[in-house]
Design a protein around this motif. Structure first.
Motif, PDB file in Angstrom:
ATOM      1  N   CYS A 257      34.681  75.071  64.133  1.00 42.17           N
ATOM      2  CA  CYS A 257      33.284  75.140  63.700  1.00 42.17           C
ATOM      3  C   CYS A 257      32.623  76.354  64.355  1.00 42.17           C
ATOM      4  CB  CYS A 257      32.541  73.862  64.075  1.00 42.17           C
ATOM      5  SG  CYS A 257      33.356  72.330  63.573  1.00 42.17           S
ATOM      6  N   TYR A 258      31.549  76.805  63.758  1.00 46.08           N
ATOM      7  CA  TYR A 258      30.825  77.969  64.277  1.00 46.08           C
ATOM      8  C   TYR A 258      29.335  77.667  64.322  1.00 46.08           C
ATOM      9  CZ  TYR A 258      35.125  80.505  63.130  1.00 46.08           C
ATOM     10  OH  TYR A 258      36.437  80.919  63.039  1.00 46.08           O
ATOM     11  N   ILE A 259      28.678  78.200  65.339  1.00 42.53           N
ATOM     12  CA  ILE A 259      27.221  78.139  65.394  1.00 42.53           C
ATOM     13  C   ILE A 259      26.693  79.559  65.525  1.00 42.53           C
ATOM     14  CG2 ILE A 259      27.292  77.667  67.897  1.00 42.53           C
ATOM     15  CD1 ILE A 259      24.532  76.339  67.565  1.00 42.53           C
ATOM     16  N   LEU A 260      25.791  79.923  64.621  1.00 43.52           N
ATOM     17  CA  LEU A 260      25.158  81.240  64.643  1.00 43.52           C
ATOM     18  C   LEU A 260      23.708  81.055  65.069  1.00 43.52           C
ATOM     19  CD1 LEU A 260      26.571  82.671  61.274  1.00 43.52           C
ATOM     20  CD2 LEU A 260      27.475  82.972  63.595  1.00 43.52           C
TER      21      LEU A 260
ATOM     22  N   LEU B 254      28.244  76.070  60.875  1.00 45.30           N
ATOM     23  CA  LEU B 254      29.239  76.089  59.802  1.00 45.30           C
ATOM     24  C   LEU B 254      30.461  75.299  60.237  1.00 45.30           C
ATOM     25  CD1 LEU B 254      29.015  79.892  58.905  1.00 45.30           C
ATOM     26  CD2 LEU B 254      27.841  77.983  57.767  1.00 45.30           C
ATOM     27  N   SER B 255      30.941  74.452  59.345  1.00 37.46           N
ATOM     28  CA  SER B 255      32.104  73.631  59.684  1.00 37.46           C
ATOM     29  C   SER B 255      32.873  73.288  58.420  1.00 37.46           C
ATOM     30  CB  SER B 255      31.668  72.343  60.385  1.00 37.46           C
ATOM     31  OG  SER B 255      31.106  71.449  59.446  1.00 37.46           O
ATOM     32  N   PRO B 256      34.146  72.917  58.549  1.00 39.42           N
ATOM     33  CA  PRO B 256      34.939  72.502  57.381  1.00 39.42           C
ATOM     34  C   PRO B 256      34.699  71.051  56.987  1.00 39.42           C
ATOM     35  CG  PRO B 256      36.313  72.508  59.339  1.00 39.42           C
ATOM     36  CD  PRO B 256      34.963  73.014  59.769  1.00 39.42           C
ATOM     37  N   TYR B 257      33.764  70.382  57.640  1.00 38.26           N
ATOM     38  CA  TYR B 257      33.516  68.978  57.348  1.00 38.26           C
ATOM     39  C   TYR B 257      32.910  68.766  55.960  1.00 38.26           C
ATOM     40  CZ  TYR B 257      34.550  67.551  62.134  1.00 38.26           C
ATOM     41  OH  TYR B 257      35.188  67.292  63.333  1.00 38.26           O
ATOM     42  N   LEU B 258      32.376  69.815  55.355  1.00 41.27           N
ATOM     43  CA  LEU B 258      31.840  69.689  54.008  1.00 41.27           C
ATOM     44  C   LEU B 258      32.945  69.675  52.959  1.00 41.27           C
ATOM     45  CD1 LEU B 258      28.721  72.052  54.182  1.00 41.27           C
ATOM     46  CD2 LEU B 258      28.737  69.557  54.118  1.00 41.27           C
ATOM     47  N   ASP B 259      34.163  69.973  53.393  1.00 41.72           N
ATOM     48  CA  ASP B 259      35.316  69.967  52.489  1.00 41.72           C
ATOM     49  C   ASP B 259      35.863  68.542  52.388  1.00 41.72           C
ATOM     50  OD1 ASP B 259      37.581  70.369  51.029  1.00 41.72           O
ATOM     51  OD2 ASP B 259      38.477  71.837  52.359  1.00 41.72           O
ATOM     52  N   THR B 260      35.708  67.923  51.229  1.00 38.06           N
ATOM     53  CA  THR B 260      36.147  66.538  51.046  1.00 38.06           C
ATOM     54  C   THR B 260      37.646  66.384  51.239  1.00 38.06           C
ATOM     55  OG1 THR B 260      34.369  66.281  49.422  1.00 38.06           O
ATOM     56  CG2 THR B 260      36.029  64.559  49.494  1.00 38.06           C
TER      57      THR B 260
ATOM     58  N   GLN C 283      30.741  77.599  51.043  1.00 35.59           N
ATOM     59  CA  GLN C 283      30.765  76.162  50.779  1.00 35.59           C
ATOM     60  C   GLN C 283      29.419  75.512  51.119  1.00 35.59           C
ATOM     61  OE1 GLN C 283      33.535  73.616  53.091  1.00 35.59           O
ATOM     62  NE2 GLN C 283      34.256  72.923  51.086  1.00 35.59           N
ATOM     63  N   ASP C 284      28.833  75.923  52.242  1.00 35.03           N
ATOM     64  CA  ASP C 284      27.531  75.387  52.647  1.00 35.03           C
ATOM     65  C   ASP C 284      26.453  75.756  51.638  1.00 35.03           C
ATOM     66  OD1 ASP C 284      25.975  74.259  55.212  1.00 35.03           O
ATOM     67  OD2 ASP C 284      24.814  75.899  54.358  1.00 35.03           O
TER      68      ASP C 284
ATOM     69  N   ILE D  28      29.618  65.206  58.036  1.00 31.74           N
ATOM     70  CA  ILE D  28      30.634  64.139  57.998  1.00 31.74           C
ATOM     71  C   ILE D  28      30.177  63.000  57.091  1.00 31.74           C
ATOM     72  CG2 ILE D  28      31.722  62.336  59.386  1.00 31.74           C
ATOM     73  CD1 ILE D  28      31.821  64.384  61.695  1.00 31.74           C
ATOM     74  N   ASP D  29      28.926  62.585  57.225  1.00 30.02           N
ATOM     75  CA  ASP D  29      28.399  61.517  56.371  1.00 30.02           C
ATOM     76  C   ASP D  29      28.496  61.896  54.895  1.00 30.02           C
ATOM     77  OD1 ASP D  29      27.752  59.716  58.388  1.00 30.02           O
ATOM     78  OD2 ASP D  29      25.752  60.559  58.690  1.00 30.02           O
ATOM     79  N   PHE D  30      28.125  63.121  54.595  1.00 35.91           N
ATOM     80  CA  PHE D  30      28.163  63.585  53.208  1.00 35.91           C
ATOM     81  C   PHE D  30      29.591  63.565  52.659  1.00 35.91           C
ATOM     82  CE2 PHE D  30      29.044  67.101  50.303  1.00 35.91           C
ATOM     83  CZ  PHE D  30      28.143  66.854  49.281  1.00 35.91           C
ATOM     84  N   SER D  31      30.535  64.115  53.418  1.00 34.69           N
ATOM     85  CA  SER D  31      31.913  64.226  52.940  1.00 34.69           C
ATOM     86  C   SER D  31      32.603  62.876  52.841  1.00 34.69           C
ATOM     87  CB  SER D  31      32.720  65.152  53.860  1.00 34.69           C
ATOM     88  OG  SER D  31      32.227  66.460  53.802  1.00 34.69           O
ATOM     89  N   VAL D  32      32.352  61.997  53.803  1.00 34.05           N
ATOM     90  CA  VAL D  32      32.967  60.668  53.759  1.00 34.05           C
ATOM     91  C   VAL D  32      32.441  59.885  52.555  1.00 34.05           C
ATOM     92  CG1 VAL D  32      33.153  58.447  54.927  1.00 34.05           C
ATOM     93  CG2 VAL D  32      33.469  60.552  56.222  1.00 34.05           C
ATOM     94  N   ASP D  33      31.130  59.979  52.302  1.00 30.25           N
ATOM     95  CA  ASP D  33      30.563  59.301  51.132  1.00 30.25           C
ATOM     96  C   ASP D  33      31.196  59.810  49.849  1.00 30.25           C
ATOM     97  OD1 ASP D  33      28.952  57.861  52.789  1.00 30.25           O
ATOM     98  OD2 ASP D  33      27.104  58.955  52.335  1.00 30.25           O
ATOM     99  N   ARG D  34      31.329  61.120  49.731  1.00 29.37           N
ATOM    100  CA  ARG D  34      31.931  61.690  48.519  1.00 29.37           C
ATOM    101  C   ARG D  34      33.411  61.323  48.419  1.00 29.37           C
ATOM    102  NH1 ARG D  34      31.039  67.855  46.578  1.00 29.37           N
ATOM    103  NH2 ARG D  34      29.051  66.902  45.993  1.00 29.37           N
ATOM    104  N   TRP D  35      34.110  61.334  49.551  1.00 26.98           N
ATOM    105  CA  TRP D  35      35.541  61.001  49.568  1.00 26.98           C
ATOM    106  C   TRP D  35      35.796  59.566  49.111  1.00 26.98           C
ATOM    107  CZ3 TRP D  35      37.468  57.550  53.518  1.00 26.98           C
ATOM    108  CH2 TRP D  35      38.844  57.304  53.413  1.00 26.98           C
TER     109      TRP D  35
END
Length: 257
Positions: free
Chosen positions: A4-7, A17-23, A201-202, A59-66
């Protein structure tokens, strides 16, 4: 490994930014997968809390979609049965002067209600709750790593943010010379590809207008065609706080790398 990255931005909320949005990444998650957070320097407690909130929301968003994708076929079959049973029931029991119309409306309403109910139930299921807990636990135990190359990207964002908005818009659309040259590519190294993918992705999920504008700018730059109308439109959106010009400039620069 999940990176993950923080700017950090001046007078703006930090961009996490993180890959957690990737289902797909959530679906294929490994319990022993390490989480690493890269930043340009040491983070304060508030910044760590901000990162945690952002990661948990993703994480909440991706788990719900998954889980909803996983249960799509069973949910579809149940709703089909509900529609069929309701339609025939009201057709045989209720006699009305307008055949079919009332039955279709009532059956459709019951089907929509059933779909909504089952979707919410799936997101609260034990399977979803366990995956959500595991991911958040790993995210909270993340390792923080200082990546000095990120400072050049943060500096670019801040420099663009301090410029006159009209100058930035004209610069982006080739009406005027480049306002600030993006020279962070060499310093980001292999991180550039990951950051670009996560940012796209974001934006795909949270700011499609900005991403669409970035692709239009990249296209006109590829053909070296100045576009005063697009520059005027971007300036108008900026004046109404509907677009982040610094982030737009950064996105364009990353897409061109």
């Amino acid at each position: 490994m999940i990176t993950c990255y923080i700017l950090q931005r001046h007078k703006k909320s930090s961009l996490c930014l993180s890959p957690y949005l990737d289902t797909e990444r959530v679906a294929n998650y490994a319990e022993d997968e390490q989480v690493v957070l890269k930043s340009s320097g040491m983070l304060t407690k508030n910044q760590r809390d901000e990162v945690s909130y952002s990661l948990y929301a993703a994480i909440d968003f991706s788990v719900d979609r998954w889980i909803q994708n996983k249960q799509y076929v069973p949910r579809l079959l149940v709703c089909a049965v509900v529609f069929t049973v309701a339609y025939f029931f009201f057709s045989l029991v209720i006699r009305d002067p307008i055949p079919m119309l009332d039955e279709l409306v009532i059956s459709s309403a019951l089907t929509i209600f059933c779909w909504t109910f089952l979707s919410k139930r799936d997101t609260r299921s034990s399977v979803a709750q366990r995956r959500r807990y595991e991911l958040k636990l790993r995210a909270s135990e993340r390792e923080e790593v200082i990546e000095e190359g990120l400072f050049s990207l943060e500096q670019y964002l801040d420099e663009i943010g301090q410029l006159d908005p009209l100058q930035v818009c004209n610069s982006l659309c080739l009406v005027e010379p480049e306002a600030v040259k993006p020279d962070f590519a060499s310093q980001l190294g292999e991180n550039l590809v990951e950051i670009r993918a996560m940012l796209v992705q974001d934006l795909t999920l949270h700011d499609k207008q900005l991403l669409h504008s970035a692709h239009r700018i990249v296209e006109l730059r590829a053909h070296q065609k100045p576009d005063e109308k697009l520059a005027a439109k971007l300036f108008h959106l900026s004046a109404q706080d509907q677009i982040d010009l610094a982030l737009l400039s950064c996105t364009v620069a990353l897409l061109q790398q």
